[in-house]
Design an enzyme around this catalytic site. Structure first.
Site, PDB file in Angstrom:
ATOM      1  N   TYR A 273       0.832  14.125   1.699  1.00  0.00           N
ATOM      2  CA  TYR A 273       0.593  14.653   3.038  1.00  0.00           C
ATOM      3  C   TYR A 273       0.810  16.157   3.148  1.00  0.00           C
ATOM      4  O   TYR A 273       1.109  16.660   4.232  1.00  0.00           O
ATOM      5  CB  TYR A 273       1.444  13.894   4.076  1.00  0.00           C
ATOM      6  CG  TYR A 273       1.206  12.397   4.015  1.00  0.00           C
ATOM      7  CD1 TYR A 273      -0.025  11.871   4.396  1.00  0.00           C
ATOM      8  CD2 TYR A 273       2.170  11.525   3.520  1.00  0.00           C
ATOM      9  CE1 TYR A 273      -0.274  10.505   4.303  1.00  0.00           C
ATOM     10  CE2 TYR A 273       1.928  10.159   3.423  1.00  0.00           C
ATOM     11  CZ  TYR A 273       0.713   9.660   3.814  1.00  0.00           C
ATOM     12  OH  TYR A 273       0.461   8.317   3.718  1.00  0.00           O
TER      13      TYR A 273
ATOM     14  N   CYS B 196       0.649  32.961  12.081  1.00  0.00           N
ATOM     15  CA  CYS B 196       0.945  33.580  13.366  1.00  0.00           C
ATOM     16  C   CYS B 196       1.468  32.528  14.331  1.00  0.00           C
ATOM     17  O   CYS B 196       0.795  32.174  15.311  1.00  0.00           O
ATOM     18  CB  CYS B 196      -0.305  34.225  13.922  1.00  0.00           C
ATOM     19  SG  CYS B 196      -0.993  35.396  12.770  1.00  0.00           S
ATOM     20  N   GLU B 197       2.643  32.027  14.065  1.00  0.00           N
ATOM     21  CA  GLU B 197       3.152  30.875  14.782  1.00  0.00           C
ATOM     22  C   GLU B 197       4.649  30.833  14.473  1.00  0.00           C
ATOM     23  O   GLU B 197       5.029  30.778  13.311  1.00  0.00           O
ATOM     24  CB  GLU B 197       2.458  29.653  14.172  1.00  0.00           C
ATOM     25  CG  GLU B 197       2.487  28.353  14.886  1.00  0.00           C
ATOM     26  CD  GLU B 197       1.535  28.283  16.059  1.00  0.00           C
ATOM     27  OE1 GLU B 197       2.001  27.851  17.096  1.00  0.00           O
ATOM     28  OE2 GLU B 197       0.355  28.676  15.928  1.00  0.00           O
TER      29      GLU B 197
ATOM     30  N   ARG C 143       2.940   7.703  -0.076  1.00  0.00           N
ATOM     31  CA  ARG C 143       4.012   8.674  -0.279  1.00  0.00           C
ATOM     32  C   ARG C 143       4.943   8.308  -1.435  1.00  0.00           C
ATOM     33  O   ARG C 143       5.331   9.163  -2.232  1.00  0.00           O
ATOM     34  CB  ARG C 143       4.834   8.766   1.017  1.00  0.00           C
ATOM     35  CG  ARG C 143       5.940   9.775   1.026  1.00  0.00           C
ATOM     36  CD  ARG C 143       6.893   9.516   2.212  1.00  0.00           C
ATOM     37  NE  ARG C 143       6.165   9.128   3.392  1.00  0.00           N
ATOM     38  CZ  ARG C 143       5.741   9.976   4.335  1.00  0.00           C
ATOM     39  NH1 ARG C 143       6.032  11.259   4.241  1.00  0.00           N
ATOM     40  NH2 ARG C 143       5.078   9.541   5.374  1.00  0.00           N
TER      41      ARG C 143
ATOM     42  N   TYR D 252       6.377  16.915  12.157  1.00  0.00           N
ATOM     43  CA  TYR D 252       7.312  15.788  12.234  1.00  0.00           C
ATOM     44  C   TYR D 252       8.771  16.216  12.186  1.00  0.00           C
ATOM     45  O   TYR D 252       9.633  15.359  12.026  1.00  0.00           O
ATOM     46  CB  TYR D 252       7.123  14.841  11.040  1.00  0.00           C
ATOM     47  CG  TYR D 252       5.736  14.326  10.798  1.00  0.00           C
ATOM     48  CD1 TYR D 252       5.025  13.657  11.789  1.00  0.00           C
ATOM     49  CD2 TYR D 252       5.155  14.457   9.536  1.00  0.00           C
ATOM     50  CE1 TYR D 252       3.768  13.162  11.530  1.00  0.00           C
ATOM     51  CE2 TYR D 252       3.889  13.960   9.273  1.00  0.00           C
ATOM     52  CZ  TYR D 252       3.201  13.315  10.280  1.00  0.00           C
ATOM     53  OH  TYR D 252       1.966  12.824  10.028  1.00  0.00           O
TER      54      TYR D 252
ATOM     55  N   ARG E  89       4.088  19.378   7.637  1.00  0.00           N
ATOM     56  CA  ARG E  89       4.982  18.269   8.000  1.00  0.00           C
ATOM     57  C   ARG E  89       6.233  18.738   8.742  1.00  0.00           C
ATOM     58  O   ARG E  89       6.752  18.041   9.603  1.00  0.00           O
ATOM     59  CB  ARG E  89       5.348  17.437   6.771  1.00  0.00           C
ATOM     60  CG  ARG E  89       4.133  16.696   6.196  1.00  0.00           C
ATOM     61  CD  ARG E  89       4.527  15.661   5.155  1.00  0.00           C
ATOM     62  NE  ARG E  89       5.330  14.594   5.725  1.00  0.00           N
ATOM     63  CZ  ARG E  89       6.636  14.508   5.663  1.00  0.00           C
ATOM     64  NH1 ARG E  89       7.347  15.411   4.998  1.00  0.00           N
ATOM     65  NH2 ARG E  89       7.276  13.518   6.244  1.00  0.00           N
TER      66      ARG E  89
ATOM     67  N   GLU F 107       0.813  -1.222   0.000  1.00  0.00           N
ATOM     68  CA  GLU F 107       0.000   0.000   0.000  1.00  0.00           C
ATOM     69  C   GLU F 107       0.847   1.273   0.000  1.00  0.00           C
ATOM     70  O   GLU F 107       0.801   2.046   0.960  1.00  0.00           O
ATOM     71  CB  GLU F 107      -0.895   0.008   1.245  1.00  0.00           C
ATOM     72  CG  GLU F 107      -1.726  -1.238   1.395  1.00  0.00           C
ATOM     73  CD  GLU F 107      -2.502  -1.272   2.702  1.00  0.00           C
ATOM     74  OE1 GLU F 107      -3.672  -1.673   2.658  1.00  0.00           O
ATOM     75  OE2 GLU F 107      -1.932  -0.890   3.736  1.00  0.00           O
ATOM     76  N   PRO F 108       1.604   1.520  -1.051  1.00  0.00           N
ATOM     77  CA  PRO F 108       2.405   2.746  -1.062  1.00  0.00           C
ATOM     78  C   PRO F 108       1.529   3.989  -1.266  1.00  0.00           C
ATOM     79  O   PRO F 108       0.620   3.982  -2.092  1.00  0.00           O
ATOM     80  CB  PRO F 108       3.326   2.548  -2.275  1.00  0.00           C
ATOM     81  CG  PRO F 108       2.538   1.655  -3.188  1.00  0.00           C
ATOM     82  CD  PRO F 108       1.740   0.751  -2.291  1.00  0.00           C
TER      83      PRO F 108
HETATM   84  C1  LIG Z   1      -0.682   5.590   5.787  1.00  0.00           C
HETATM   85  C2  LIG Z   1      -0.884   4.195   5.370  1.00  0.00           C
HETATM   86  C3  LIG Z   1      -0.310   3.726   4.202  1.00  0.00           C
HETATM   87  C4  LIG Z   1       0.570   4.575   3.321  1.00  0.00           C
HETATM   88  O1  LIG Z   1       1.697   5.035   3.962  1.00  0.00           O
HETATM   89  P1  LIG Z   1       2.841   5.765   3.089  1.00  0.00           P
HETATM   90  O2  LIG Z   1       3.844   6.142   4.091  1.00  0.00           O
HETATM   91  O3  LIG Z   1       2.195   6.947   2.443  1.00  0.00           O
HETATM   92  O4  LIG Z   1       3.311   4.781   2.091  1.00  0.00           O
HETATM   93  C5  LIG Z   1      -0.568   2.434   3.826  1.00  0.00           C
HETATM   94  N1  LIG Z   1      -1.365   1.623   4.571  1.00  0.00           N
HETATM   95  C6  LIG Z   1      -1.942   2.052   5.714  1.00  0.00           C
HETATM   96  C7  LIG Z   1      -2.811   1.137   6.476  1.00  0.00           C
HETATM   97  C8  LIG Z   1      -1.726   3.341   6.156  1.00  0.00           C
HETATM   98  O5  LIG Z   1      -2.294   3.768   7.286  1.00  0.00           O
END
Ligand SMILES: *Cc1c(COP(=O)(O)O)cnc(C)c1O
Length: 462
Positions: free
Chosen positions: A420, A390-391, A322, A363, A359, A319-320
């Protein structure tokens, strides 16, 4: 460090940043292909172009700040993942950035789609993603979200708690469906990344832990329910990960659970999903793995573990988010003020900030930046690119070398903002969220339009 000892270095201050910005790059005009989208270049006049279009023209047409997304790069990355994972399933994580155009590209390139809210599901369905190619995630899906997902016929719902097992089962029963589900497990791996975005160590809200037996108990409960079809186990160990070791441990433990399930219940689950989280280059210092390397590492470990356990190799999915969209876009800003703080650094204020890129504040993310509207041969100056909010934590790029002749009206481009950034954008200070402009085949069009004050006031019904 004295100025004379370091003539091309920071003009002010003794405290140098670490990593990439510890020294200025040889040529500030360089656009490192590791951090810039595929079609980004400088033209003969030194202006940054994307898809052959100069940013000066794009800024005139679409204004700033704006995100420019290289559609060719996006599609190429989709294909790199599906090619590498042939015989497996690639789910794009919609939370990284989702719009109807993105859904169409995914559909055309043969990817599946992860959603984690009713809004993401609505976007996916509105753009014609077949429901069986959608997976529904989330640690607290509402009854309404569950109902819509089941009614639409999503390919799988990833179960995240005991309560949700019951909720999804009841909904499926009521709708006369048998819902395909996976169980999200926490495998006890802390991926090498910033702690706020690591998700697979046990002290966190996601999933059911392997270690304390909750994952195995969830399996027992799901297998008893006729309205649920348990198709697999899901694990997602974190984000912006560079080291494959975490995935290997995760794969090993997930296969371990499949083995236990076979031994206890006499069933072999057909799927495992190892999640997303693959890192990208935000600065030229980052060295991400390519999809084919990731695919090879994951396939090797899964088949080795399955062979050892006497299991048939399950269908793999990843599940990519990013890693697909992140590198495809940059944010274009206009410089509004330049303040030299004697003995410290130069602050460059741009016309956006933490509302379009949270981000850095959230982070401590690192970004790089380039002067985009022209080339410059002026000396590098250690700078900080900040927003208009304002931060004092409203920082876009903490440490950056920019040319000493940087002036009001110059355009700055921050690469690798596809993931993101628009997805997490806010209206803080009632600032309007920027558009996302897709660039392809020498043309540019808004795929998400710029927010207007009318949009803001429409919600304000008091
Ligand atoms: C956020 C997330 C992703 C994707 O993460 P990336 O860092 O964008 O690759 C995939 N699977 C699940 C369950 C997530 O919560």
């Amino acid at each position: 460090m004295s100025r004379s000892a370091h003539p091309a270095g920071p003009r002010h201050g003794d405290v140098l940043p670490e990593g990439h910005y510890a020294a200025p790059p040889a040529d500030l005009n360089d656009l490192d292909p590791r951090v810039w989208a595929r079609t980004v270049a400088r033209d003969g006049d030194g202006v940054v172009t994307v898809g052959g279009l100069p940013v000066t023209r794009l800024a005139e047409e679409f204004g700033t700040p704006a995100y420019f997304l290289d559609e060719e790069d996006f599609r190429a990355r989709c294909r790199a993942w599906t090619d590498a994972f042939e015989g497996a399933d690639v789910f794009y994580a919609g939370k990284a950035f989702l719009s109807r155009a993105v859904v169409r590209w995914l559909r055309e390139e043969g990817l599946n789609l992860d959603v984690c809210s009713g809004g993401e599901l609505a976007t996916a369905l509105a753009a014609g993603m077949p429901a069986d190619r959608i997976a529904m995630h989330g640690n607290n899906k509402s009854p309404d979200e569950i109902e819509r997902a089941v009614a639409a016929g999503v390919g799988r719902i990833v179960l995240d708690s005991y309560q949700e097992i019951v909720r999804v089962a009841h909904t499926a029963e009521r709708l006369g469906r048998r819902q395909r589900v996976q169980i999200r497990v926490t495998v006890g791996v802390e991926a090498h990344t910033h702690e706020f975005i690591a998700t697979a160590h046990e002290d966190q809200k996601f999933g059911l832990a392997l270690a304390d037996g909750q994952a195995a108990e969830a399996v027992r409960r799901v297998l008893k329910l006729d309205s649920l079809e348990l198709v697999g186990i899901h694990s997602h160990i974190g984000s912006q990960i560079f080291d494959m070791a975490g995935f290997e441990v995760s794969a090993r433990r997930v296969v371990g659970l499949l083995t236990e399930i076979r031994d206890e219940h006499g069933v072999q689950l057909p799927e495992i999903d190892l999640g997303g989280g693959l890192g990208i280059a935000y600065t030229p210092d980052d060295d991400p793995r390519e999809p084919y390397e990731i695919a090879k590492a994951l396939r090797d470990i899964v088949s080795r573990e399955c062979t050892a356990a006497g299991l048939a190799v399950p269908r793999l999915s990843v599940e990519p988010g990013r890693a697909i969209v992140g590198p495809t876009a940059f944010t274009l800003y206009e410089v509004g003020t330049v303040k030299e703080l004697e003995g410290l650094r130069t602050y460059v204020s741009v016309d956006g900030g933490m509302s379009d890129n949270i981000r850095t504040a959230l982070y401590d993310a690192e970004y790089s930046v380039a002067l985009a509207s022209r080339a410059s041969s002026a000396e590098p100056v250690l700078s900080r690119v900040v927003g208009k909010h304002c931060e004092s934590g409203d920082i876009v790029v903490r440490d950056a070398y920019l040319p000493a002749d940087l002036a009001v009206g110059d355009l700055l481009a921050v690469p690798a903002t596809g993931a993101y950034c628009r997805a997490m954008a806010s209206n803080y200070n009632h600032v309007l969220r920027p558009p996302v402009v897709a660039v392809a085949d020498g043309g540019a069009r808004e795929i998400v339009r710029r927010e207007t004050e009318e949009d803001l006031l429409r919600l304000d019904v008091g």
